[in-house]
Design a protein around this motif. Structure first.
Motif, PDB file in Angstrom:
ATOM      1  N   TYR A  50       4.003  10.622  -3.103  1.00  0.00           N
ATOM      2  CA  TYR A  50       2.881   9.839  -2.938  1.00  0.00           C
ATOM      3  C   TYR A  50       3.143   8.230  -3.291  1.00  0.00           C
ATOM      4  N   GLY A  51       1.981   7.471  -2.904  1.00  0.00           N
ATOM      5  CA  GLY A  51       2.065   6.024  -2.703  1.00  0.00           C
ATOM      6  C   GLY A  51       0.850   5.591  -3.102  1.00  0.00           C
ATOM      7  N   HIS A  52       0.734   4.485  -3.211  1.00  0.00           N
ATOM      8  CA  HIS A  52      -0.822   3.681  -3.720  1.00  0.00           C
ATOM      9  C   HIS A  52      -1.180   3.064  -2.202  1.00  0.00           C
ATOM     10  N   LEU A  53      -2.642   3.145  -2.414  1.00  0.00           N
ATOM     11  CA  LEU A  53      -3.392   2.020  -1.467  1.00  0.00           C
ATOM     12  C   LEU A  53      -3.863   0.864  -2.217  1.00  0.00           C
ATOM     13  N   THR A  54      -3.582  -0.235  -1.592  1.00  0.00           N
ATOM     14  CA  THR A  54      -4.229  -1.285  -2.280  1.00  0.00           C
ATOM     15  C   THR A  54      -5.362  -1.782  -1.354  1.00  0.00           C
ATOM     16  N   GLY A  55      -6.071  -3.073  -2.046  1.00  0.00           N
ATOM     17  CA  GLY A  55      -7.237  -3.363  -1.188  1.00  0.00           C
ATOM     18  C   GLY A  55      -6.930  -4.118   0.007  1.00  0.00           C
ATOM     19  N   SER A  56      -5.665  -4.694   0.292  1.00  0.00           N
ATOM     20  CA  SER A  56      -5.227  -5.599   1.387  1.00  0.00           C
ATOM     21  C   SER A  56      -4.907  -4.558   2.575  1.00  0.00           C
ATOM     22  N   MET A  57      -4.777  -3.210   2.007  1.00  0.00           N
ATOM     23  CA  MET A  57      -4.451  -2.471   3.251  1.00  0.00           C
ATOM     24  C   MET A  57      -5.258  -1.625   4.150  1.00  0.00           C
ATOM     25  N   PHE A  58      -6.546  -2.192   3.669  1.00  0.00           N
ATOM     26  CA  PHE A  58      -7.755  -1.398   4.374  1.00  0.00           C
ATOM     27  C   PHE A  58      -8.426  -2.395   5.601  1.00  0.00           C
ATOM     28  N   HIS A  59      -8.327  -1.831   6.427  1.00  0.00           N
ATOM     29  CA  HIS A  59      -8.745  -2.620   7.809  1.00  0.00           C
ATOM     30  C   HIS A  59     -10.227  -1.849   8.383  1.00  0.00           C
TER      31      HIS A  59
END
Length: 265
Positions: free
Chosen positions: A79-88
């Protein structure tokens, strides 16, 4: 690995993000590194982002297919993390210069409506916690040269996360059997890959259960509003400037990602 060595490895990955220059495989630099070490490196990288305002908005599950697990020589996902800047945003140009070696994968994204924390989470618990699902495209990327990754490398590198594009049509999870959702992935108008939800641990819901029960003992809960990417329905395909990628999923609609040749601001 001791604390200073873990920090050294995290700093190398952060440098790759900042300079756009991939690094040699960590497993070559630190041959004694374990999976536990890899997650500790990942946590240091994510903490660095959070301290600078780029907080966690969800998680991703990787290595969710039997084929990928065989390839990496493991018997469980990561698993990994999704941060706010990754969303497009869908249909809006994504600056491809912000990635090093991008590829793209179609996934069924869960959006949580209530808190989910393991251990002991069941499929029923997971289903109750999901607010809705949407079609998604995950941009996977590697800070390791030429994608020469071991399991240690991909975990340390935040499960090779890069970005995510969410579709805008929500579907209640009770309205569809996620195992049977078929997917056709088009790249620039041509079919690039096909797959189905059942390729993801038998059902994407199983990936959500696995994630909650894996991160729960670490003190991590999946929070309301969090997005969880359970794993790819097809193989990953490389993307280039000017590409348009569309994933069409039966019963869920479609999601589109467009890539420009611009650098990330």
């Amino acid at each position: 690995m001791d604390a200073s060595t873990l920090q050294e490895a995290a700093a190398a990955l952060l440098s790759a993000y900042e300079t756009g220059k991939p690094i040699a495989p960590l497993i070559e630099t630190y041959p004694a590194a374990t999976l536990e070490d890899a997650y500790r490196i990942q946590q240091r990288v994510v903490r660095h982002w959070a301290e600078r305002g780029d907080g966690v908005r969800g998680h991703k599950v990787g290595l969710a297919s039997a084929a990928m697990q065989r390839q990496m020589g493991v018997d469980q996902p990561d698993y990994g993390h999704l941060t706010g800047s990754m969303f497009h945003l869908e249909h809006q140009p994504i600056p491809i210069g912000g990635f090093l070696q991008p590829k793209i994968e179609p996934e069924i994204a869960f959006v949580l409506g209530s808190r989910l924390r393991g251990p002991g989470v069941t499929v029923a618990d997971a289903l109750r916690a999901v607010d809705f699902v949407v079609p998604a495209l995950e941009i996977v990327d590697s800070r390791i040269q030429d994608w020469r990754i071991s399991i240690v490398d991909t975990i340390a590198d935040n499960a090779s996360s890069g970005g995510v594009v969410l579709g805008s049509r929500p579907t209640a999870i009770g309205d569809i059997d996620l195992r049977l959702v078929g997917c056709v992935l088009h790249q620039n108008g041509e079919i690039a890959a096909t797959g189905a939800g059942g390729a993801v641990l038998g059902s994407p819901v199983n990936a959500l259960v696995w994630l909650a029960n894996t991160v729960g003992p670490l003190g991590v809960a999946l929070e309301p509003g969090h997005v969880v990417l359970p794993g790819s329905m097809t193989r990953a395909i490389p993307v280039s400037p000017g590409d348009t990628v569309v994933a069409t999923m039966a019963g869920l609609g479609s999601v589109t990602a467009k890539f420009s040749g611009e650098e990330r601001p």
